[in-house]
Write a protein that holds these residues in place. Structure first.
Motif, PDB file in Angstrom:
ATOM      1  N   GLU A 114     -58.392  63.971  56.830  1.00 54.59           N
ATOM      2  CA  GLU A 114     -59.729  64.137  57.407  1.00 54.59           C
ATOM      3  C   GLU A 114     -60.738  63.147  56.839  1.00 54.59           C
ATOM      4  O   GLU A 114     -61.678  62.754  57.522  1.00 54.59           O
ATOM      5  N   SER A 115     -60.556  62.723  55.597  1.00 47.89           N
ATOM      6  CA  SER A 115     -61.544  61.882  54.932  1.00 47.89           C
ATOM      7  C   SER A 115     -61.329  60.386  55.141  1.00 47.89           C
ATOM      8  O   SER A 115     -62.139  59.568  54.686  1.00 47.89           O
ATOM      9  N   GLU A 116     -60.257  59.977  55.813  1.00 48.83           N
ATOM     10  CA  GLU A 116     -60.014  58.564  56.090  1.00 48.83           C
ATOM     11  C   GLU A 116     -61.163  58.013  56.938  1.00 48.83           C
ATOM     12  O   GLU A 116     -61.527  58.586  57.960  1.00 48.83           O
ATOM     13  N   GLU A 117     -61.735  56.863  56.519  1.00 44.70           N
ATOM     14  CA  GLU A 117     -62.903  56.330  57.207  1.00 44.70           C
ATOM     15  C   GLU A 117     -62.559  55.124  58.075  1.00 44.70           C
ATOM     16  O   GLU A 117     -61.692  54.316  57.725  1.00 44.70           O
ATOM     17  N   PHE A 118     -63.295  55.002  59.207  1.00 43.63           N
ATOM     18  CA  PHE A 118     -63.083  53.913  60.151  1.00 43.63           C
ATOM     19  C   PHE A 118     -64.423  53.358  60.622  1.00 43.63           C
ATOM     20  O   PHE A 118     -65.452  54.027  60.561  1.00 43.63           O
ATOM     21  N   MET A 119     -64.364  52.114  61.132  1.00 47.82           N
ATOM     22  CA  MET A 119     -65.487  51.557  61.865  1.00 47.82           C
ATOM     23  C   MET A 119     -64.921  50.934  63.137  1.00 47.82           C
ATOM     24  O   MET A 119     -63.759  50.540  63.196  1.00 47.82           O
ATOM     25  N   GLY A 120     -65.739  50.885  64.174  1.00 47.16           N
ATOM     26  CA  GLY A 120     -65.275  50.313  65.431  1.00 47.16           C
ATOM     27  C   GLY A 120     -65.931  50.972  66.617  1.00 47.16           C
ATOM     28  O   GLY A 120     -66.827  51.812  66.470  1.00 47.16           O
ATOM     29  N   VAL A 121     -65.520  50.571  67.822  1.00 49.10           N
ATOM     30  CA  VAL A 121     -66.079  51.129  69.037  1.00 49.10           C
ATOM     31  C   VAL A 121     -64.965  51.468  70.013  1.00 49.10           C
ATOM     32  O   VAL A 121     -63.879  50.896  69.955  1.00 49.10           O
ATOM     33  N   LEU A 122     -65.255  52.415  70.917  1.00 49.65           N
ATOM     34  CA  LEU A 122     -64.280  52.869  71.902  1.00 49.65           C
ATOM     35  C   LEU A 122     -64.933  53.002  73.259  1.00 49.65           C
ATOM     36  O   LEU A 122     -66.045  53.521  73.378  1.00 49.65           O
ATOM     37  N   ASP A 123     -64.251  52.547  74.288  1.00 47.46           N
ATOM     38  CA  ASP A 123     -64.646  52.819  75.660  1.00 47.46           C
ATOM     39  C   ASP A 123     -64.420  54.306  75.924  1.00 47.46           C
ATOM     40  O   ASP A 123     -63.355  54.846  75.635  1.00 47.46           O
ATOM     41  N   LYS A 124     -65.416  55.002  76.480  1.00 44.57           N
ATOM     42  CA  LYS A 124     -65.303  56.440  76.701  1.00 44.57           C
ATOM     43  C   LYS A 124     -64.268  56.800  77.762  1.00 44.57           C
ATOM     44  O   LYS A 124     -63.914  57.970  77.902  1.00 44.57           O
ATOM     45  N   ASN A 125     -63.800  55.815  78.520  1.00 45.69           N
ATOM     46  CA  ASN A 125     -62.779  56.080  79.525  1.00 45.69           C
ATOM     47  C   ASN A 125     -61.365  55.809  79.020  1.00 45.69           C
ATOM     48  O   ASN A 125     -60.404  55.884  79.774  1.00 45.69           O
ATOM     49  N   GLN A 126     -61.253  55.480  77.743  1.00 45.24           N
ATOM     50  CA  GLN A 126     -59.947  55.134  77.193  1.00 45.24           C
ATOM     51  C   GLN A 126     -59.042  56.357  77.110  1.00 45.24           C
ATOM     52  O   GLN A 126     -59.495  57.483  76.883  1.00 45.24           O
ATOM     53  N   ASN A 127     -57.751  56.138  77.287  1.00 46.70           N
ATOM     54  CA  ASN A 127     -56.766  57.205  77.202  1.00 46.70           C
ATOM     55  C   ASN A 127     -56.691  57.732  75.769  1.00 46.70           C
ATOM     56  O   ASN A 127     -56.645  56.963  74.813  1.00 46.70           O
ATOM     57  N   ILE A 128     -56.664  59.049  75.610  1.00 52.14           N
ATOM     58  CA  ILE A 128     -56.664  59.646  74.276  1.00 52.14           C
ATOM     59  C   ILE A 128     -55.418  59.247  73.477  1.00 52.14           C
ATOM     60  O   ILE A 128     -55.488  59.056  72.255  1.00 52.14           O
ATOM     61  N   GLU A 129     -54.277  59.062  74.148  1.00 50.20           N
ATOM     62  CA  GLU A 129     -53.071  58.648  73.437  1.00 50.20           C
ATOM     63  C   GLU A 129     -53.210  57.233  72.886  1.00 50.20           C
ATOM     64  O   GLU A 129     -52.705  56.939  71.796  1.00 50.20           O
ATOM     65  N   ASP A 130     -53.881  56.351  73.626  1.00 52.63           N
ATOM     66  CA  ASP A 130     -54.112  54.998  73.131  1.00 52.63           C
ATOM     67  C   ASP A 130     -54.945  55.024  71.859  1.00 52.63           C
ATOM     68  O   ASP A 130     -54.708  54.264  70.918  1.00 52.63           O
ATOM     69  N   ILE A 131     -55.943  55.899  71.830  1.00 52.83           N
ATOM     70  CA  ILE A 131     -56.809  56.019  70.653  1.00 52.83           C
ATOM     71  C   ILE A 131     -56.010  56.524  69.452  1.00 52.83           C
ATOM     72  O   ILE A 131     -56.077  55.970  68.352  1.00 52.83           O
ATOM     73  N   LEU A 132     -55.239  57.570  69.664  1.00 51.78           N
ATOM     74  CA  LEU A 132     -54.456  58.149  68.566  1.00 51.78           C
ATOM     75  C   LEU A 132     -53.389  57.179  68.075  1.00 51.78           C
ATOM     76  O   LEU A 132     -53.130  57.083  66.864  1.00 51.78           O
ATOM     77  N   ASN A 133     -52.799  56.436  68.991  1.00 52.99           N
ATOM     78  CA  ASN A 133     -51.794  55.446  68.589  1.00 52.99           C
ATOM     79  C   ASN A 133     -52.421  54.346  67.749  1.00 52.99           C
ATOM     80  O   ASN A 133     -51.809  53.838  66.803  1.00 52.99           O
ATOM     81  N   ARG A 134     -53.652  53.954  68.087  1.00 49.46           N
ATOM     82  CA  ARG A 134     -54.337  52.914  67.318  1.00 49.46           C
ATOM     83  C   ARG A 134     -54.627  53.401  65.905  1.00 49.46           C
ATOM     84  O   ARG A 134     -54.439  52.674  64.925  1.00 49.46           O
ATOM     85  N   ILE A 135     -55.083  54.633  65.789  1.00 47.97           N
ATOM     86  CA  ILE A 135     -55.348  55.203  64.463  1.00 47.97           C
ATOM     87  C   ILE A 135     -54.051  55.280  63.665  1.00 47.97           C
ATOM     88  O   ILE A 135     -54.016  55.000  62.464  1.00 47.97           O
ATOM     89  N   LYS A 136     -52.975  55.623  64.345  1.00 50.38           N
ATOM     90  CA  LYS A 136     -51.680  55.699  63.681  1.00 50.38           C
ATOM     91  C   LYS A 136     -51.213  54.318  63.231  1.00 50.38           C
ATOM     92  O   LYS A 136     -50.658  54.150  62.135  1.00 50.38           O
TER      93      LYS A 136
END
Length: 370
Positions: free
Chosen positions: A330-352
């Motif tokens: 939970e405490s892992e920190e990130f910076m960046g931006v996301l298109d609100k129409n992006q697929n949720i799996e794409d987002i999770l895969n990027r974090i992974k």
């Protein structure tokens, strides 16, 4: 808006498409990424450099909103495809995510309008609604410009559910953007000569307030959790979610007076106040306004935010429940931006891929982070 508004507002997808085609730098090393990001942040506030950036991205000149947007998009795109993390793991984890009956989609324009007689009207999906004092095209609710001569206000309530967003133009000319899981109570018409009071019952809203000079000197007030904001004509963001202990008020333009605990504090542009509902502590910090307000432009912007906070924002927009199997994640920190129409799996895969999580599972509207 400051210095006028752009003739055409780009969507989140269009912003990223343009940046991808015209400004992404290929094969950057981690060291180069950090240097480019730092250099751009220094340059973005210089008018000459801003003009160059606007020319590259095709944004209008001399507009504050595009200045912040260009800064966020450029630094986000350079940050390895929307997300960046210190001590980045450049070797992607193998994707073994489990997806069961996934029905998680990006949010849409939708809301429920509750009329003064208690009647509820569903808005959204390009549905047209029209009454004698209000009209909606499914994306925006517009009230006729008029004063209330009767001396007694009649209220409507606009409720935006999880997975929704909506825009409203009040009868005095004030425009409000409501984020997911938010509710606004407001008069159908404001009483002539009286203060223009609205209530952010909960959630997040961006206000572009019609000045007092256009409303016979009447001040505009926003009531929210444990505080009252008084303005004369300005732009600001208020975040007061029910599941968060803090209320955040971020000033973009002008000046507001925040009333709390029998105290009053003025905010200046680029300042954010934080009011703790439990301790009643009130603090003011200088912030990067872009990270606070880009949600209304179709972009999520995060600046060194812990994964827990990022997932809370995403869960409201995509309407899912998130479970962390480890507190350390939970405490892992990130910076960046996301298109609100992006697929949720794409987002999770990027974090992974960044090595922050080992795996995830999607089961219906539940997302488990491992």
């Amino acid at each position: 808006m400051l210095n006028g508004k752009p003739s055409k507002s780009l969507t989140g997808s269009e912003i990223f498409d343009k940046a991808d085609k015209e400004y992404i730098l290929k094969n950057l090393t981690e060291e180069r990424l950090v240097k480019e990001r730092q250099d751009l942040r220094k340059q973005i506030d210089k008018k000459s450099d801003l003009k160059k950036i606007n020319d590259v991205l095709g944004f209008p000149d001399s507009n504050w909103n595009w200045k912040y947007l260009a800064a966020a998009v450029i630094t986000g795109v350079l940050a390895t495809a929307y997300f960046f993390k210190d001590n980045i793991n450049m070797t992607p984890n193998e994707t073994n995510a489990t997806v069961i009956n996934k029905n998680i989609e990006a949010g849409t324009d939708k809301a429920v309008l509750t009329l003064e007689d208690g009647t509820s009207v569903l808005l959204g999906n390009d549905k047209v609604y029209q009454a004698n004092h209000v009209i909606s095209n499914g994306k925006k609710l517009v009230y006729k410009t008029k004063d209330n001569p009767e001396g007694e206000a009649k209220y409507n309530v606009l409720t935006v559910p999880r997975g929704g967003q909506f825009n409203i133009l009040l009868s005095d000319g004030t425009e409000v953007w409501l984020n997911s899981e938010s509710q606004l109570k407001y008069p159908v018409a404001f009483i002539k000569g009286a203060a223009r009071d609205v209530e952010l019952v909960y959630g997040e809203a961006y206000f572009d307030v019609s000045p007092s000079s256009n409303n016979k000197g009447s001040v505009f007030k926003v009531l929210s959790k444990d505080q009252e904001i008084q303005v004369l004509g300005t732009e600001f963001n208020v975040k007061a979610y029910r599941d968060e202990i803090n209320t955040y008020t971020t000033l973009v333009e002008g000046m507001v007076a925040v009333h709390y605990n029998s105290e009053i504090q003025n905010l200046l542009p680029n300042q954010q106040s934080t009011l703790n509902a439990t301790t009643k502590d009130f603090i003011i910090n200088t912030v990067d306004v872009s990270t606070e307000i880009l949600w209304k432009e179709g972009v999520f912007s995060f600046d060194n935010k812990p994964l827990k906070d990022i997932m809370k924002v995403l869960s409201r927009w995509y309407d899912f429940t998130v479970v962390f199997e480890s507190y350390s994640i939970e405490s892992e920190e990130f910076m960046g931006v996301l298109d609100k129409n992006q697929n949720i799996e794409d987002i999770l895969n990027r974090i992974k891929d960044l090595g922050a999580i080992n795996d995830y599972e999607i089961n219906g509207r539940n997302v488990i982070i491992r």
